[in-house]
Design a protein around this motif. Structure first.
Motif, mmCIF file in Angstrom:
data_model
loop_
_atom_site.group_PDB
_atom_site.id
_atom_site.type_symbol
_atom_site.label_atom_id
_atom_site.label_comp_id
_atom_site.label_asym_id
_atom_site.label_seq_id
_atom_site.Cartn_x
_atom_site.Cartn_y
_atom_site.Cartn_z
ATOM 1 N N TRP A 263 -5.390 12.116 10.790
ATOM 2 C CA TRP A 263 -5.450 11.725 9.377
ATOM 3 C C TRP A 263 -4.097 11.213 8.893
ATOM 4 O O TRP A 263 -4.008 10.209 8.181
ATOM 5 C CB TRP A 263 -5.902 12.918 8.545
ATOM 6 N N LEU A 264 -3.030 11.898 9.312
ATOM 7 C CA LEU A 264 -1.691 11.534 8.843
ATOM 8 C C LEU A 264 -1.094 10.358 9.614
ATOM 9 O O LEU A 264 -0.389 9.525 9.033
ATOM 10 C CB LEU A 264 -0.757 12.746 8.967
ATOM 11 N N ALA A 265 -1.367 10.294 10.911
ATOM 12 C CA ALA A 265 -0.661 9.319 11.750
ATOM 13 C C ALA A 265 -1.357 7.965 11.840
ATOM 14 O O ALA A 265 -0.700 6.923 11.917
ATOM 15 C CB ALA A 265 -0.474 9.886 13.162
ATOM 16 N N ILE A 266 -2.684 7.973 11.853
ATOM 17 C CA ILE A 266 -3.412 6.719 12.049
ATOM 18 C C ILE A 266 -3.413 5.915 10.747
ATOM 19 O O ILE A 266 -3.852 6.398 9.706
ATOM 20 C CB ILE A 266 -4.856 6.974 12.521
ATOM 21 N N VAL A 267 -2.905 4.692 10.817
ATOM 22 C CA VAL A 267 -2.833 3.788 9.670
ATOM 23 C C VAL A 267 -3.733 2.595 9.950
ATOM 24 O O VAL A 267 -3.723 2.042 11.057
ATOM 25 C CB VAL A 267 -1.390 3.322 9.429
ATOM 26 N N GLU A 268 -4.500 2.204 8.961
ATOM 27 C CA GLU A 268 -5.396 1.061 9.139
ATOM 28 C C GLU A 268 -4.597 -0.231 9.274
ATOM 29 O O GLU A 268 -3.761 -0.537 8.418
ATOM 30 C CB GLU A 268 -6.355 0.952 7.953
ATOM 31 N N PRO A 269 -4.815 -0.994 10.345
ATOM 32 C CA PRO A 269 -4.127 -2.283 10.486
ATOM 33 C C PRO A 269 -4.580 -3.246 9.387
ATOM 34 O O PRO A 269 -5.704 -3.148 8.879
ATOM 35 C CB PRO A 269 -4.583 -2.784 11.864
ATOM 36 N N PRO A 270 -3.713 -4.178 8.985
ATOM 37 C CA PRO A 270 -4.106 -5.141 7.946
ATOM 38 C C PRO A 270 -5.207 -6.062 8.434
ATOM 39 O O PRO A 270 -5.276 -6.402 9.619
ATOM 40 C CB PRO A 270 -2.809 -5.918 7.682
ATOM 41 N N ARG A 271 -6.099 -6.443 7.512
ATOM 42 C CA ARG A 271 -7.163 -7.381 7.838
ATOM 43 C C ARG A 271 -6.593 -8.790 7.959
ATOM 44 O O ARG A 271 -5.593 -9.139 7.327
ATOM 45 C CB ARG A 271 -8.238 -7.379 6.750
ATOM 46 N N ILE A 272 -7.256 -9.618 8.755
ATOM 47 C CA ILE A 272 -6.875 -11.020 8.900
ATOM 48 C C ILE A 272 -7.708 -11.838 7.938
ATOM 49 O O ILE A 272 -8.938 -11.783 7.952
ATOM 50 C CB ILE A 272 -7.101 -11.511 10.338
#
Length: 403
Positions: A189-198
């Motif tokens: 929950w803390l470490a995984i960050v959603e990558p930006p959409r293209i």
């Protein structure tokens, strides 16, 4: 959001995001095999069920069937709703479906929970693979794909060992081991960050027009077929080795556990060397070496009349499989455009489990007609051809690609 490769200052395996992804990878081996030591006890527990023998034996492969069917859909969803939400939802569902066997009243409900567990695994594996592609590239990506295979092998060894101890106390207790995944959730929950959409502005040329290989669809299809075939051959070990050992006069339970334990230890150690070997010999060399090791292992297995060649065969097969497995992930992520990595990860995940599911269906008739020796020698010959094929010039179109 910056990539993990751009922001990190520590070794890749010390980064929180990488650790979270490796913990997710370790769950995939837990899904199928954790309850294996409890199967005889489960069958006795539900002895009143006239279909107990069949349903009990279907509990282990049931998640594989769900993964094979659901992973491609999960891949499409990952490209649309995001990787982080899918990974976290998959782990929550994994805990609920995995632990359900502790309380469910009959085998049919337990079997249904195993199918749901496969859906959770499809979500986890697809999101985790896509995130590796989003966070990392090049040498760092190769390092993490190798560590991913090690996490699966060593995780499987730990979880199966725990399950053996738990099954001695109660046939339902191994289902509680799936609850360990809940311990991983806070870090994820803390470490995984959603990558930006293209996104591309109307009328503008896509900034990612050179992202991925121009022929990525056909090359990915070839890679998926190759991975399915590789897993179909490798899965001869967990599906047929116990029966083979019985024909050789060994005490099946003890020797099977030893052989499969060596298989996982060898695979875990071999995968740790993946990045170093890949740097030296490239992808074609990795495939040639891995398939050659597996071919030699199955050749030894076909004539194994004593323990030393049997153990050597297990070590070679485990090491060879662990060498080639990370390359499938790394190459697929290189081939596919960033906006299609979820789809590529889903299809690649499905091919693993389709190969596993097809393995006993393809091998059992051969054993019935020709015996184990013919099956293992035939597998060795096919793997030797695959090793040689990796070195011919035309294979460079697939094996030599790097974005």
């Amino acid at each position: 959001m910056e990539s993990l490769a751009a922001t990190r200052k520590r070794p890749i395996w010390q980064e929180p995001r990488a650790v979270a992804l490796l913990l997710a990878a370790s769950l995939t081996t837990m899904a199928n095999a954790t309850i294996s030591p409890a199967l005889p006890g489960i069958e006795r527990l539900f002895a009143d069920d006239p279909n107990a023998a069949l349903l009990t034996r279907l509990l282990v492969p049931a998640p594989s069937l769900s993964v094979a069917l659901f992973a491609p859909l999960a891949g499409f969803a990952a490209d649309r709703i995001g990787r982080r939400a899918m990974l976290l939802a998959g782990v929550v569902l994994f805990v609920i479906a995995g632990c359900a066997g502790l309380v469910l009243p009959d085998l049919r409900w337990i079997f249904a929970s195993r199918l749901v567990l496969g859906v959770a695994v499809a979500l986890i594996m697809t999101a985790q693979t896509a995130l590796i592609g989003d966070y990392l590239s090049g040498d760092d990506r190769n390092a993490l794909t190798g560590l991913q295979i090690s996490a699966r092998n060593f995780g499987g060894l730990v979880f199966i060992s725990l399950a053996g101890w738990a099954a001695a106390l109660s046939p339902r207790l191994p289902f509680a081991i799936y609850g360990l995944a809940a311990v991983f959730l806070p870090l994820m929950w803390l470490a995984i960050v959603e990558p930006p959409r293209i996104s591309v502005a109307p009328g503008a040329m896509p900034a990612t027009r050179h992202d991925g290989h121009p022929s990525w669809r056909s090359l990915l299809a070839a890679l998926v077929l190759l991975q399915g075939l590789t897993n179909m051959i490798f899965f001869l070990m967990p599906t047929q080795i116990a029966f083979f050992l019985e024909t050789q006069g060994y005490e099946s339970a003890v020797m099977t556990g030893t052989v499969l334990g060596l298989l996982m230890i060898s695979g875990g150690c071999s995968a740790l060397l993946y990045r170093r070997v890949q740097r030296r010999v490239g992808s074609a060399g990795i495939f040639a070496a891995g398939y050659a090791a597996m071919a030699l292992g199955f050749l030894l297995l076909s004539g194994a009349a004593s323990i030393p060649p049997l153990f050597a065969a297990s070590l070679l097969i485990g090491a060879g499989y662990a060498l080639v497995s990370p390359s499938f992930v790394a190459m697929a992520l290189d081939l596919a455009p960033r906006r299609r990595r979820g789809m590529a990860a889903g299809i690649l995940t499905a091919s693993i489990f389709i190969g596993q599911f097809c393995s006993p269906l393809a091998s059992t008739p051969v054993i019935a007609a020709q015996g184990y020796g013919t099956l293992f020698r035939g597998s060795a010959c096919l793997l030797a051809v695959m090793a040689l094929a990796a070195l011919v010039p035309w294979a460079g179109r697939l094996f030599g690609h790097r974005s």
